[in-house]
Design a protein around this motif. Structure first.
Motif, PDB file in Angstrom:
ATOM      1  N   CYS A 181       0.826  -1.205   0.000  1.00 56.73           N
ATOM      2  CA  CYS A 181       0.000   0.000   0.000  1.00 56.73           C
ATOM      3  C   CYS A 181       0.865   1.262   0.000  1.00 56.73           C
ATOM      4  CB  CYS A 181      -0.880  -0.026   1.247  1.00 56.73           C
ATOM      5  SG  CYS A 181      -1.992   1.367   1.385  1.00 56.73           S
ATOM      6  N   LEU A 182       0.381   2.288  -0.646  1.00 59.70           N
ATOM      7  CA  LEU A 182       1.028   3.604  -0.624  1.00 59.70           C
ATOM      8  C   LEU A 182       0.044   4.563   0.032  1.00 59.70           C
ATOM      9  CD1 LEU A 182       3.403   5.415  -1.523  1.00 59.70           C
ATOM     10  CD2 LEU A 182       2.223   5.729  -3.689  1.00 59.70           C
ATOM     11  N   THR A 183       0.377   5.026   1.240  1.00 61.85           N
ATOM     12  CA  THR A 183      -0.545   5.886   1.980  1.00 61.85           C
ATOM     13  C   THR A 183      -0.539   7.303   1.413  1.00 61.85           C
ATOM     14  OG1 THR A 183       1.066   6.651   3.607  1.00 61.85           O
ATOM     15  CG2 THR A 183      -0.064   4.561   4.089  1.00 61.85           C
ATOM     16  N   THR A 184      -1.546   8.050   1.787  1.00 63.55           N
ATOM     17  CA  THR A 184      -1.647   9.451   1.367  1.00 63.55           C
ATOM     18  C   THR A 184      -0.442  10.248   1.852  1.00 63.55           C
ATOM     19  OG1 THR A 184      -4.056   9.283   1.446  1.00 63.55           O
ATOM     20  CG2 THR A 184      -3.118  11.499   1.455  1.00 63.55           C
ATOM     21  N   GLN A 185       0.004   9.995   3.077  1.00 60.10           N
ATOM     22  CA  GLN A 185       1.153  10.707   3.632  1.00 60.10           C
ATOM     23  C   GLN A 185       2.449  10.339   2.897  1.00 60.10           C
ATOM     24  OE1 GLN A 185      -1.022   8.907   5.498  1.00 60.10           O
ATOM     25  NE2 GLN A 185      -2.098  10.477   6.659  1.00 60.10           N
ATOM     26  N   GLU A 186       2.620   9.060   2.591  1.00 61.86           N
ATOM     27  CA  GLU A 186       3.821   8.625   1.856  1.00 61.86           C
ATOM     28  C   GLU A 186       3.831   9.230   0.457  1.00 61.86           C
ATOM     29  OE1 GLU A 186       4.531   4.189   3.810  1.00 61.86           O
ATOM     30  OE2 GLU A 186       3.130   4.420   2.128  1.00 61.86           O
ATOM     31  N   ARG A 187       2.682   9.214  -0.204  1.00 59.76           N
ATOM     32  CA  ARG A 187       2.573   9.788  -1.543  1.00 59.76           C
ATOM     33  C   ARG A 187       2.925  11.274  -1.517  1.00 59.76           C
ATOM     34  NH1 ARG A 187      -2.106   8.096  -2.443  1.00 59.76           N
ATOM     35  NH2 ARG A 187      -1.616   6.313  -3.753  1.00 59.76           N
ATOM     36  N   ALA A 188       2.415  11.997  -0.551  1.00 58.23           N
ATOM     37  CA  ALA A 188       2.685  13.435  -0.438  1.00 58.23           C
ATOM     38  C   ALA A 188       4.166  13.694  -0.169  1.00 58.23           C
ATOM     39  CB  ALA A 188       1.829  14.055   0.664  1.00 58.23           C
ATOM     40  N   ALA A 189       4.776  12.897   0.699  1.00 61.36           N
ATOM     41  CA  ALA A 189       6.210  13.066   1.004  1.00 61.36           C
ATOM     42  C   ALA A 189       7.062  12.806  -0.230  1.00 61.36           C
ATOM     43  CB  ALA A 189       6.620  12.128   2.140  1.00 61.36           C
ATOM     44  N   LEU A 190       6.743  11.758  -0.981  1.00 57.00           N
ATOM     45  CA  LEU A 190       7.498  11.436  -2.195  1.00 57.00           C
ATOM     46  C   LEU A 190       7.344  12.538  -3.243  1.00 57.00           C
ATOM     47  CD1 LEU A 190       6.629   7.645  -2.382  1.00 57.00           C
ATOM     48  CD2 LEU A 190       8.926   8.606  -2.022  1.00 57.00           C
ATOM     49  N   ARG A 191       6.114  12.992  -3.456  1.00 57.55           N
ATOM     50  CA  ARG A 191       5.866  14.051  -4.451  1.00 57.55           C
ATOM     51  C   ARG A 191       6.604  15.329  -4.082  1.00 57.55           C
ATOM     52  NH1 ARG A 191       0.452  13.814  -5.876  1.00 57.55           N
ATOM     53  NH2 ARG A 191       1.220  12.772  -7.569  1.00 57.55           N
ATOM     54  N   THR A 192       6.511  15.743  -2.840  1.00 56.56           N
ATOM     55  CA  THR A 192       7.178  16.966  -2.393  1.00 56.56           C
ATOM     56  C   THR A 192       8.686  16.863  -2.568  1.00 56.56           C
ATOM     57  OG1 THR A 192       5.414  17.422  -0.811  1.00 56.56           O
ATOM     58  CG2 THR A 192       7.543  18.487  -0.410  1.00 56.56           C
ATOM     59  N   CYS A 193       9.253  15.741  -2.176  1.00 61.79           N
ATOM     60  CA  CYS A 193      10.696  15.545  -2.280  1.00 61.79           C
ATOM     61  C   CYS A 193      11.146  15.542  -3.745  1.00 61.79           C
ATOM     62  CB  CYS A 193      11.087  14.242  -1.592  1.00 61.79           C
ATOM     63  SG  CYS A 193      12.837  14.114  -1.207  1.00 61.79           S
ATOM     64  N   ALA A 194      10.377  14.905  -4.621  1.00 63.21           N
ATOM     65  CA  ALA A 194      10.713  14.885  -6.057  1.00 63.21           C
ATOM     66  C   ALA A 194      10.660  16.295  -6.632  1.00 63.21           C
ATOM     67  CB  ALA A 194       9.761  13.960  -6.807  1.00 63.21           C
ATOM     68  N   GLU A 195       9.612  17.032  -6.324  1.00 61.95           N
ATOM     69  CA  GLU A 195       9.457  18.390  -6.855  1.00 61.95           C
ATOM     70  C   GLU A 195      10.556  19.317  -6.351  1.00 61.95           C
ATOM     71  OE1 GLU A 195       5.441  19.444  -5.791  1.00 61.95           O
ATOM     72  OE2 GLU A 195       4.592  18.273  -7.451  1.00 61.95           O
ATOM     73  N   GLN A 196      10.878  19.237  -5.069  1.00 63.28           N
ATOM     74  CA  GLN A 196      11.888  20.126  -4.488  1.00 63.28           C
ATOM     75  C   GLN A 196      13.286  19.858  -5.024  1.00 63.28           C
ATOM     76  OE1 GLN A 196      11.378  19.517  -0.275  1.00 63.28           O
ATOM     77  NE2 GLN A 196       9.765  21.059  -0.129  1.00 63.28           N
ATOM     78  N   ASN A 197      13.566  18.613  -5.443  1.00 63.23           N
ATOM     79  CA  ASN A 197      14.910  18.252  -5.876  1.00 63.23           C
ATOM     80  C   ASN A 197      15.047  18.097  -7.385  1.00 63.23           C
ATOM     81  OD1 ASN A 197      16.461  17.929  -3.288  1.00 63.23           O
ATOM     82  ND2 ASN A 197      14.669  16.670  -2.868  1.00 63.23           N
ATOM     83  N   GLY A 198      14.012  18.501  -8.138  1.00 66.85           N
ATOM     84  CA  GLY A 198      14.088  18.432  -9.590  1.00 66.85           C
ATOM     85  C   GLY A 198      14.233  17.020 -10.117  1.00 66.85           C
ATOM     86  N   THR A 199      13.617  16.060  -9.423  1.00 66.15           N
ATOM     87  CA  THR A 199      13.743  14.649  -9.770  1.00 66.15           C
ATOM     88  C   THR A 199      12.441  14.138 -10.367  1.00 66.15           C
ATOM     89  OG1 THR A 199      15.294  14.314  -7.952  1.00 66.15           O
ATOM     90  CG2 THR A 199      14.234  12.358  -8.828  1.00 66.15           C
ATOM     91  N   TYR A 200      12.559  13.332 -11.428  1.00 63.84           N
ATOM     92  CA  TYR A 200      11.393  12.671 -12.005  1.00 63.84           C
ATOM     93  C   TYR A 200      11.250  11.307 -11.358  1.00 63.84           C
ATOM     94  CZ  TYR A 200      11.685  16.365 -15.436  1.00 63.84           C
ATOM     95  OH  TYR A 200      11.758  17.590 -16.041  1.00 63.84           O
ATOM     96  N   LEU A 201      10.084  11.037 -10.832  1.00 57.57           N
ATOM     97  CA  LEU A 201       9.806   9.797 -10.121  1.00 57.57           C
ATOM     98  C   LEU A 201       8.602   9.120 -10.749  1.00 57.57           C
ATOM     99  CD1 LEU A 201       9.921   7.850  -7.650  1.00 57.57           C
ATOM    100  CD2 LEU A 201       8.561   9.547  -6.400  1.00 57.57           C
ATOM    101  N   PHE A 202       8.786   7.865 -11.159  1.00 56.98           N
ATOM    102  CA  PHE A 202       7.684   7.029 -11.651  1.00 56.98           C
ATOM    103  C   PHE A 202       7.479   5.926 -10.613  1.00 56.98           C
ATOM    104  CE2 PHE A 202       9.271   8.767 -15.621  1.00 56.98           C
ATOM    105  CZ  PHE A 202       8.114   8.998 -16.362  1.00 56.98           C
ATOM    106  N   ILE A 203       6.274   5.841 -10.079  1.00 58.45           N
ATOM    107  CA  ILE A 203       5.942   4.756  -9.156  1.00 58.45           C
ATOM    108  C   ILE A 203       4.983   3.818  -9.886  1.00 58.45           C
ATOM    109  CG2 ILE A 203       4.742   4.119  -7.029  1.00 58.45           C
ATOM    110  CD1 ILE A 203       5.784   6.647  -5.785  1.00 58.45           C
ATOM    111  N   VAL A 204       5.336   2.559  -9.935  1.00 58.90           N
ATOM    112  CA  VAL A 204       4.500   1.543 -10.566  1.00 58.90           C
ATOM    113  C   VAL A 204       4.061   0.593  -9.455  1.00 58.90           C
ATOM    114  CG1 VAL A 204       4.387  -0.271 -12.302  1.00 58.90           C
ATOM    115  CG2 VAL A 204       5.860   1.721 -12.679  1.00 58.90           C
ATOM    116  N   ARG A 205       2.770   0.440  -9.303  1.00 62.95           N
ATOM    117  CA  ARG A 205       2.281  -0.455  -8.262  1.00 62.95           C
ATOM    118  C   ARG A 205       1.055  -1.204  -8.745  1.00 62.95           C
ATOM    119  NH1 ARG A 205      -1.896   1.358  -5.131  1.00 62.95           N
ATOM    120  NH2 ARG A 205      -2.597   3.476  -5.482  1.00 62.95           N
ATOM    121  N   GLY A 206       0.801  -2.334  -8.106  1.00 65.99           N
ATOM    122  CA  GLY A 206      -0.361  -3.158  -8.434  1.00 65.99           C
ATOM    123  C   GLY A 206      -1.609  -2.649  -7.774  1.00 65.99           C
ATOM    124  N   GLU A 207      -2.721  -3.125  -8.272  1.00 68.14           N
ATOM    125  CA  GLU A 207      -4.032  -2.743  -7.693  1.00 68.14           C
ATOM    126  C   GLU A 207      -4.192  -3.333  -6.317  1.00 68.14           C
ATOM    127  OE1 GLU A 207      -7.415  -2.144 -10.728  1.00 68.14           O
ATOM    128  OE2 GLU A 207      -6.442  -4.036 -11.265  1.00 68.14           O
TER     129      GLU A 207
END
Length: 143
Positions: free
Chosen positions: A117-143
């Motif tokens: 599972c990817l929680t709302t808090q984890e998703r927000a932390a990852l997105r913020t960190c990617a945006e702040q550091n100019g990093t492209y992040l692709f997360i692939v996960r199952g249903e």
């Protein structure tokens, strides 16, 4: 299992890069989340060429996945045999901390095969960190 090739039009990326340069803005990272069903034709390694097209900053391309070894043939077919690609095994217990460390270092762009599972808090932390550091992040996960 049948595998489909995945190609991205190389002309698509320079337009956004040119637009960012014209606007004088710093390169901003992003997070893309892809949800695949079991037996999907899309395989996470097929995203490596798309990630390479984003790589105008000459960063490493990092692929984080559980228990799947990097295949040199994949890199050759994707035109990445001379690109700096790093594969690391992750598990559900260390995936968040490892991703945040890699994003914070701002030395690579990432594809992550997310376990569980990817929680709302984890998703927000990852997105913020990617945006702040100019990093492209692709997360692939199952249903």
């Amino acid at each position: 299992m049948r595998q489909l090739s995945f190609e991205v039009c190389p002309q698509a990326v320079p337009l956004s890069s040119a637009q960012n340069a014209a606007e004088g803005s710093a390169i901003k990272g992003s997070m893309t989340e892809i949800i695949v069903s079991e037996g999907s034709a899309l395989q996470p390694f097929q995203l490596l060429p798309a990630l390479a097209l984003c790589n105008d900053q000459q960063r490493w391309l990092m692929w984080l996945s559980p228990n799947q070894a990097m295949n040199k043939q994949w890199l050759t077919r994707a035109g990445l045999d001379n690109s700096p690609v790093l594969h690391m095994n992750i598990n559900a217990q260390n995936q968040l901390s490892l991703c945040l460390k890699a994003l914070s270092a701002a030395r690579s762009h990432l594809i992550v095969e997310w376990s569980g599972c990817l929680t709302t808090q984890e998703r927000a932390a990852l997105r913020t960190c990617a945006e702040q550091n100019g990093t492209y992040l692709f997360i692939v996960r199952g249903e």
